[in-house]
Motif scaffolding. Structure first.
Motif, PDB file in Angstrom:
ATOM      1  N   ALA A  27       0.835  -1.211   0.000  1.00 43.09           N
ATOM      2  CA  ALA A  27       0.000   0.000   0.000  1.00 43.09           C
ATOM      3  C   ALA A  27       0.866   1.255   0.000  1.00 43.09           C
ATOM      4  O   ALA A  27       0.587   2.219  -0.721  1.00 43.09           O
ATOM      5  CB  ALA A  27      -0.924  -0.015   1.216  1.00 43.09           C
ATOM      6  N   LEU A  28       1.920   1.245   0.793  1.00 43.42           N
ATOM      7  CA  LEU A  28       2.813   2.422   0.829  1.00 43.42           C
ATOM      8  C   LEU A  28       3.488   2.608  -0.518  1.00 43.42           C
ATOM      9  O   LEU A  28       3.643   3.734  -1.003  1.00 43.42           O
ATOM     10  CB  LEU A  28       3.870   2.244   1.930  1.00 43.42           C
ATOM     11  N   ASP A  29       3.885   1.494  -1.121  1.00 44.97           N
ATOM     12  CA  ASP A  29       4.574   1.579  -2.413  1.00 44.97           C
ATOM     13  C   ASP A  29       3.623   2.101  -3.499  1.00 44.97           C
ATOM     14  O   ASP A  29       4.042   2.823  -4.406  1.00 44.97           O
ATOM     15  CB  ASP A  29       5.124   0.195  -2.784  1.00 44.97           C
ATOM     16  N   HIS A  30       2.341   1.758  -3.371  1.00 44.39           N
ATOM     17  CA  HIS A  30       1.365   2.252  -4.357  1.00 44.39           C
ATOM     18  C   HIS A  30       1.021   3.716  -4.106  1.00 44.39           C
ATOM     19  O   HIS A  30       0.465   4.392  -4.964  1.00 44.39           O
ATOM     20  CB  HIS A  30       0.090   1.406  -4.331  1.00 44.39           C
ATOM     21  N   GLY A  31       1.325   4.201  -2.892  1.00 42.13           N
ATOM     22  CA  GLY A  31       1.131   5.623  -2.618  1.00 42.13           C
ATOM     23  C   GLY A  31       0.112   5.886  -1.532  1.00 42.13           C
ATOM     24  O   GLY A  31      -1.057   5.562  -1.670  1.00 42.13           O
ATOM     25  N   ILE A  32       0.563   6.440  -0.403  1.00 45.07           N
ATOM     26  CA  ILE A  32      -0.322   6.964   0.641  1.00 45.07           C
ATOM     27  C   ILE A  32       0.100   8.425   0.817  1.00 45.07           C
ATOM     28  O   ILE A  32       1.298   8.708   0.972  1.00 45.07           O
ATOM     29  CB  ILE A  32      -0.164   6.184   1.971  1.00 45.07           C
ATOM     30  N   GLU A  33      -0.897   9.324   0.797  1.00 40.28           N
ATOM     31  CA  GLU A  33      -0.633  10.765   0.821  1.00 40.28           C
ATOM     32  C   GLU A  33       0.380  11.158   1.908  1.00 40.28           C
ATOM     33  O   GLU A  33       0.167  10.904   3.095  1.00 40.28           O
ATOM     34  CB  GLU A  33      -1.967  11.501   1.073  1.00 40.28           C
ATOM     35  N   GLY A  34       1.514  11.723   1.486  1.00 45.73           N
ATOM     36  CA  GLY A  34       2.485  12.284   2.418  1.00 45.73           C
ATOM     37  C   GLY A  34       3.407  11.272   3.088  1.00 45.73           C
ATOM     38  O   GLY A  34       4.183  11.638   3.967  1.00 45.73           O
ATOM     39  N   LEU A  35       3.316   9.997   2.696  1.00 44.17           N
ATOM     40  CA  LEU A  35       4.121   8.952   3.350  1.00 44.17           C
ATOM     41  C   LEU A  35       4.963   8.193   2.327  1.00 44.17           C
ATOM     42  O   LEU A  35       4.564   8.072   1.164  1.00 44.17           O
ATOM     43  CB  LEU A  35       3.205   7.942   4.053  1.00 44.17           C
ATOM     44  N   ALA A  36       6.105   7.691   2.743  1.00 44.40           N
ATOM     45  CA  ALA A  36       6.930   6.872   1.842  1.00 44.40           C
ATOM     46  C   ALA A  36       7.527   5.719   2.631  1.00 44.40           C
ATOM     47  O   ALA A  36       7.898   5.883   3.808  1.00 44.40           O
ATOM     48  CB  ALA A  36       8.053   7.714   1.247  1.00 44.40           C
ATOM     49  N   LEU A 263      -2.328   4.814   8.888  1.00 49.07           N
ATOM     50  CA  LEU A 263      -1.223   5.532   8.226  1.00 49.07           C
ATOM     51  C   LEU A 263      -1.778   6.650   7.341  1.00 49.07           C
ATOM     52  O   LEU A 263      -1.228   7.756   7.307  1.00 49.07           O
ATOM     53  CB  LEU A 263      -0.369   4.561   7.393  1.00 49.07           C
ATOM     54  N   ARG A 264      -2.872   6.374   6.644  1.00 52.72           N
ATOM     55  CA  ARG A 264      -3.471   7.410   5.780  1.00 52.72           C
ATOM     56  C   ARG A 264      -3.827   8.655   6.576  1.00 52.72           C
ATOM     57  O   ARG A 264      -3.759   9.768   6.077  1.00 52.72           O
ATOM     58  CB  ARG A 264      -4.746   6.875   5.118  1.00 52.72           C
ATOM     59  N   LYS A 265      -4.254   8.448   7.823  1.00 52.06           N
ATOM     60  CA  LYS A 265      -4.685   9.592   8.645  1.00 52.06           C
ATOM     61  C   LYS A 265      -3.530  10.483   9.069  1.00 52.06           C
ATOM     62  O   LYS A 265      -3.747  11.610   9.500  1.00 52.06           O
ATOM     63  CB  LYS A 265      -5.389   9.089   9.909  1.00 52.06           C
ATOM     64  N   GLN A 266      -2.316   9.969   8.996  1.00 51.10           N
ATOM     65  CA  GLN A 266      -1.178  10.748   9.500  1.00 51.10           C
ATOM     66  C   GLN A 266      -1.006  12.057   8.740  1.00 51.10           C
ATOM     67  O   GLN A 266      -0.568  13.048   9.276  1.00 51.10           O
ATOM     68  CB  GLN A 266       0.117   9.930   9.460  1.00 51.10           C
ATOM     69  N   ARG A 267      -1.328  12.060   7.450  1.00 53.58           N
ATOM     70  CA  ARG A 267      -1.142  13.274   6.641  1.00 53.58           C
ATOM     71  C   ARG A 267      -2.376  13.652   5.826  1.00 53.58           C
ATOM     72  O   ARG A 267      -2.297  14.526   4.964  1.00 53.58           O
ATOM     73  CB  ARG A 267       0.051  13.083   5.699  1.00 53.58           C
ATOM     74  N   ALA A 268      -3.496  12.955   6.094  1.00 52.80           N
ATOM     75  CA  ALA A 268      -4.683  13.231   5.276  1.00 52.80           C
ATOM     76  C   ALA A 268      -5.250  14.613   5.581  1.00 52.80           C
ATOM     77  O   ALA A 268      -5.193  15.084   6.717  1.00 52.80           O
ATOM     78  CB  ALA A 268      -5.738  12.170   5.551  1.00 52.80           C
ATOM     79  N   THR A 269      -5.814  15.264   4.574  1.00 54.82           N
ATOM     80  CA  THR A 269      -6.454  16.568   4.762  1.00 54.82           C
ATOM     81  C   THR A 269      -7.814  16.379   5.438  1.00 54.82           C
ATOM     82  O   THR A 269      -8.208  17.162   6.286  1.00 54.82           O
ATOM     83  CB  THR A 269      -6.650  17.239   3.382  1.00 54.82           C
ATOM     84  N   LEU A 270      -8.524  15.325   5.052  1.00 54.59           N
ATOM     85  CA  LEU A 270      -9.829  15.025   5.666  1.00 54.59           C
ATOM     86  C   LEU A 270      -9.693  13.742   6.476  1.00 54.59           C
ATOM     87  O   LEU A 270      -9.344  12.696   5.930  1.00 54.59           O
ATOM     88  CB  LEU A 270     -10.891  14.827   4.570  1.00 54.59           C
ATOM     89  N   CYS A 271      -9.921  13.850   7.780  1.00 51.91           N
ATOM     90  CA  CYS A 271      -9.858  12.668   8.659  1.00 51.91           C
ATOM     91  C   CYS A 271     -11.228  12.407   9.235  1.00 51.91           C
ATOM     92  O   CYS A 271     -11.828  13.306   9.789  1.00 51.91           O
ATOM     93  CB  CYS A 271      -8.898  12.928   9.832  1.00 51.91           C
ATOM     94  N   VAL A 272     -11.707  11.196   9.122  1.00 46.49           N
ATOM     95  CA  VAL A 272     -13.032  10.850   9.639  1.00 46.49           C
ATOM     96  C   VAL A 272     -12.897   9.765  10.702  1.00 46.49           C
ATOM     97  O   VAL A 272     -12.189   8.785  10.487  1.00 46.49           O
ATOM     98  CB  VAL A 272     -13.952  10.357   8.507  1.00 46.49           C
ATOM     99  N   GLY A 273     -13.555   9.934  11.811  1.00 46.12           N
ATOM    100  CA  GLY A 273     -13.471   8.947  12.909  1.00 46.12           C
ATOM    101  C   GLY A 273     -12.336   9.326  13.840  1.00 46.12           C
ATOM    102  O   GLY A 273     -11.345   9.919  13.412  1.00 46.12           O
ATOM    103  N   THR A 274     -12.523   8.950  15.125  1.00 43.88           N
ATOM    104  CA  THR A 274     -11.490   9.337  16.100  1.00 43.88           C
ATOM    105  C   THR A 274     -10.386   8.305  16.093  1.00 43.88           C
ATOM    106  O   THR A 274     -10.565   7.203  15.614  1.00 43.88           O
ATOM    107  CB  THR A 274     -12.085   9.438  17.508  1.00 43.88           C
TER     108      THR A 274
END
Ligand SMILES: NC(=O)C1=CN([C@@H]2O[C@H](COP(=O)(O)OP(=O)(O)OC[C@H]3O[C@@H](n4cnc5c(N)ncnc54)[C@H](O)[C@@H]3O)[C@@H](O)[C@H]2O)C=CC1
Ligand SMILES: O=C([O-])CC(=O)C(=O)O
Length: 274
Positions: A27-36, A263-274
């Motif tokens: 998943a990281l290799d395919h791309g997660i916003e702001g993460l490598a 991991l997606r939530k770490q740099r996402a602009t829109l975060c849903v759920g606590t």
């Protein structure tokens, strides 16, 4: 690399490329916003070479204790026996450690103090469970009780220390058998590779000594089934999840997806759920 907000990319390292780790790496290799994906640690590098060569941006292969140098977030996806060797060097350097072998955290709880003293963090994903957002919220008020019932197919429980030590034959079961009833702390000791979820639930809510757990070996189910009941001053809720086992029958497929969502939530602009 920096993003539109001028933040540099967060580097992620993965310890253990088994059923959970390989899915997160992909998943990281395919791309997660702001993460490598910056690095991995594996037990047998030759075994994983073809997988790593197939990635668009192959990470460095390092030892467990080097991951905290090469990453901002170290994701632990190895057996719980390796938890300390993975988390300690990361949090000592002020990095974040995502822990999936959360059952192992109970015997290594000083790592939380170590992280606090060094500006590190320990993040426990919801993993194979459900609804830890609601449990977290209820815990801001008062929770009166938390109960969990787990039913697993025979292959999802085989080899658990509680079963081996008590000489319980689960191979020839025709009907569900209640194996265990007790606290989440005891469940984690007797079923370290099968009941991480009970410990995650306990840490979100009323702790490992007040979270009550039943474990059933059930030849009539094909999924790992967890049912939770919470009684709190803000709400009463029941939740259940039926996990499809991954290539590791002890591990539900959703576990890796839960880490990817975290991991997606770490740099996402829109975060849903606590
Ligand atoms: N929090 C949750 O909800 C859940 C947690 N888990 C836990 O997550 C952990 C990983 O689960 P799976 O990926 O299914 O296990 P797995 O057995 O498929 O993968 C573990 C990997 O760690 C590697 N490993 C072992 N020692 C190592 C070392 N010293 N250095 C680097 N790698 C090493 C193994 O070679 C293997 O590839 C387990 O502890 C499991 O109990 C599993 C399911 C749900
Ligand atoms: O908690 C665990 O270790 C695994 C589990 O129950 C599941 O994948 O459903």
């Amino acid at each position: 690399m920096t993003d539109q907000r001028g933040q540099s990319e967060l580097r992620v390292a993965i310890a253990g490329l088994g059923s959970i780790g390989t899915k997160i790496a992909t998943a990281l290799d395919h791309g997660i916003e702001g993460l490598a994906l910056s690095a991995v640690a594996v037990r047998d590098p030759a075994k994983h070479q073809a997988f790593l060569d197939g990635l668009n941006r192959p990470p460095q292969v390092l030892s467990l204790d080097q991951l905290g140098d090469a990453a901002d977030i170290v994701v632990e996806c190895a057996p719980s026996s390796q938890l300390r060797a993975i988390v300690e060097p990361a949090v000592k350097r002020g990095k974040a450690a995502v822990v999936v072998s959360v059952g192992g955290l109970l015997d290594n709880f000083d790592l939380v103090d170590l992280a606090r003293a060094n500006g590190g963090r320990i993040l426990v994903p919801t993993g194979a469970l459900i609804g830890l957002d609601a449990v977290n919220a209820a815990a801001v008020g008062t929770i009166h009780s938390v109960k969990m019932v787990t039913r697993k197919p025979i292959d999802g429980l085989k080899g658990a220390p509680f079963i081996v030590q008590n000489n319980i034959d689960i191979d020839n079961l025709r009907e569900p058998l209640k194996l265990f009833e007790g606290t989440a702390r005891e469940a984690a000791k007797g079923f370290p590779a099968n009941l991480n979820v009970a410990v995650a639930l306990s840490l979100a809510g009323v702790g490992p000594d007040r979270t009550m757990v039943q474990i059933w070996a059930d030849p009539t189910v094909t999924r790992n089934v967890h049912r939770i009941e919470v009684e709190a001053d803000s709400a009463r809720f029941s939740m259940s999840i039926e996990n499809i086992p991954s290539d590791n029958p002890k591990t539900g497929l959703i576990t890796a997806l839960s880490v990817i969502a975290l991991l997606r939530k770490q740099r996402a602009t829109l975060c849903v759920g606590t």
